[in-house]
Design a protein around this motif. Structure first.
Motif, PDB file in Angstrom:
ATOM      1  N   ILE A   1       3.680   8.929  -1.532  1.00 42.37           N
ATOM      2  CA  ILE A   1       4.199   7.804  -2.374  1.00 42.37           C
ATOM      3  C   ILE A   1       2.805   6.135  -2.049  1.00 42.37           C
ATOM      4  O   ILE A   1       2.098   6.598  -0.981  1.00 42.37           O
ATOM      5  CB  ILE A   1       5.437   6.730  -2.258  1.00 42.37           C
ATOM      6  CG1 ILE A   1       6.631   8.278  -2.134  1.00 42.37           C
ATOM      7  CG2 ILE A   1       5.603   5.406  -2.919  1.00 42.37           C
ATOM      8  CD1 ILE A   1       7.859   7.464  -2.108  1.00 42.37           C
TER       9      ILE A   1
ATOM     10  N   MET B   1       3.415   1.955  -1.119  1.00 40.17           N
ATOM     11  CA  MET B   1       5.233   1.435  -1.323  1.00 40.17           C
ATOM     12  C   MET B   1       5.078   0.528  -0.015  1.00 40.17           C
ATOM     13  O   MET B   1       4.234   0.180   1.095  1.00 40.17           O
ATOM     14  CB  MET B   1       6.430   2.733  -0.338  1.00 40.17           C
ATOM     15  CG  MET B   1       7.658   2.137  -0.021  1.00 40.17           C
ATOM     16  SD  MET B   1       8.797   3.505  -0.046  1.00 40.17           S
ATOM     17  CE  MET B   1       9.209   4.565  -0.615  1.00 40.17           C
TER      18      MET B   1
ATOM     19  N   LEU C   1       2.436   8.428   2.589  1.00 36.87           N
ATOM     20  CA  LEU C   1       2.907   6.638   2.196  1.00 36.87           C
ATOM     21  C   LEU C   1       1.553   6.031   2.641  1.00 36.87           C
ATOM     22  O   LEU C   1       0.912   6.358   3.754  1.00 36.87           O
ATOM     23  CB  LEU C   1       3.973   6.400   2.426  1.00 36.87           C
ATOM     24  CG  LEU C   1       5.660   7.088   3.048  1.00 36.87           C
ATOM     25  CD1 LEU C   1       5.888   5.601   3.788  1.00 36.87           C
ATOM     26  CD2 LEU C   1       5.478   6.998   1.130  1.00 36.87           C
TER      27      LEU C   1
ATOM     28  N   SER D   1      -0.045  -4.372  -0.780  1.00 36.86           N
ATOM     29  CA  SER D   1       0.934  -4.385  -0.528  1.00 36.86           C
ATOM     30  C   SER D   1       1.170  -5.792   0.608  1.00 36.86           C
ATOM     31  O   SER D   1       2.230  -5.767   1.165  1.00 36.86           O
ATOM     32  CB  SER D   1       2.025  -3.286  -0.002  1.00 36.86           C
ATOM     33  OG  SER D   1       1.797  -2.451  -0.283  1.00 36.86           O
TER      34      SER D   1
END
Length: 296
Positions: A33, A36, A59, A65
């Motif tokens: 991913i 995130m 991840l 982010s």
């Protein structure tokens, strides 16, 4: 499902190689991913545990982010305190001048300078923001003098992954009358070999049938060709692996894809499996029949 779930968190400086790292773990079979929000990590892992279908996850968390970036440390701390998860944080770094050069080559703006400022200013600000998580990371990799292939090899070596789990070979037989396989890396035309189609009792069969297989292989031309073809594959396949490819698609074609190509694809696959490679064999056109002048 395993009692312990494995989480790899990739973070670090923008432009230091996180995309290459994520692709490497994806090839290793991790559920990957990108980007995130850290605050969602604990809930995400609870869902993973309940599903019982995923045991390894990778991840990427970076400054895309940034609205959630201050939450990374608390999220990692909460995972470290969870009994069913083992966490490893990988921090990718690079020298400032190298990062500036990479941004200039790609003509992209730094995430922290989209509203103004130079690339170097953005890099220095990002380095300050990431200092704490860099110090907490279990693995720090400086990619200043590292090519994408070398980064991939470093990660494979660190996580002790067997090449057999990553690299595989696809062998496909096909008929030229139905078109070339568009995803082939190597295409071999075997239409010069004697054609079983012109033997009445062999025409309705395919290269998977012993009479056709034996007919193709007993031809002197076949044996000479096959030895040279295997010599070629044995030479170039290790080169593909060295360059970082995870798969090679070998396509062997005759006119219709029922006789010669099928037989040779089977023999080639068996040889490569014997050499220790993971091989998948497909006969794309084996069951196709067209009433045309030139067949098989």
């Amino acid at each position: 499902m395993a009692d312990t779930l494995e989480l790899v968190v990739i973070t670090g400086m923008s432009g230091a190689g996180k995309t290459v790292a994520l692709q490497t773990f994806e090839d290793l079979g991790y559920f990957c991913i990108d980007n995130m929000p850290p605050s969602l990590l604990p809930k995400f892992w609870e869902l993973v545990k309940e599903s019982g279908k995923i045991s390894r996850i990778c991840l990427v968390i970076d400054l895309r982010s940034r609205a959630f970036f201050e939450e990374i440390m608390s999220a990692v701390d909460s995972l470290d305190n969870t009994s069913f998860i083992t966490t490893k944080v990988i921090f990718l770094d690079s020298k400032d001048d190298v990062l500036v050069s990479r941004y200039k080559e790609t003509r992209r703006s730094h995430p922290l300078t989209q509203s103004g400022g130079t690339v170097l200013e953005g890099i220095r600000k990002e380095r300050e923001l990431l200092e704490d998580i860099r110090n907490r990371s279990q693995l720090v990799i400086d990619t200043s003098e590292t090519t994408p292939r070398q980064l991939r090899e470093r990660l494979l070596d660190t996580f002790k992954v067997d090449d057999k789990d990553v690299f595989h070979i696809e062998v496909v037989s096909f008929g030229f009358k139905y078109g070339l396989p568009i995803d082939a890396d190597i295409v071999m035309d075997v239409r010069f070999l004697p054609n079983p189609h012109y033997v009445d009792e062999l025409r309705p069969l395919t290269g998977l049938d012993k009479p056709v297989y034996d007919y193709v292989m007993k031809q002197p031309e076949t044996e000479i060709f096959y030895k040279k073809f295997i010599d070629l594959l044995e030479y170039i396949i290790p080169g593909y692996k060295k360059e970082g490819k995870t798969s090679v698609n070998i396509a062997i074609g005759c006119t219709g894809g029922q006789h010669r190509s099928v037989a040779l694809a089977e023999r080639t696959s068996l040889q490569l499996k014997g050499a220790g490679y993971q091989v998948n064999t497909t006969h794309r056109d084996r069951n196709k029949r067209k009433e045309t002048v030139n067949r098989s």
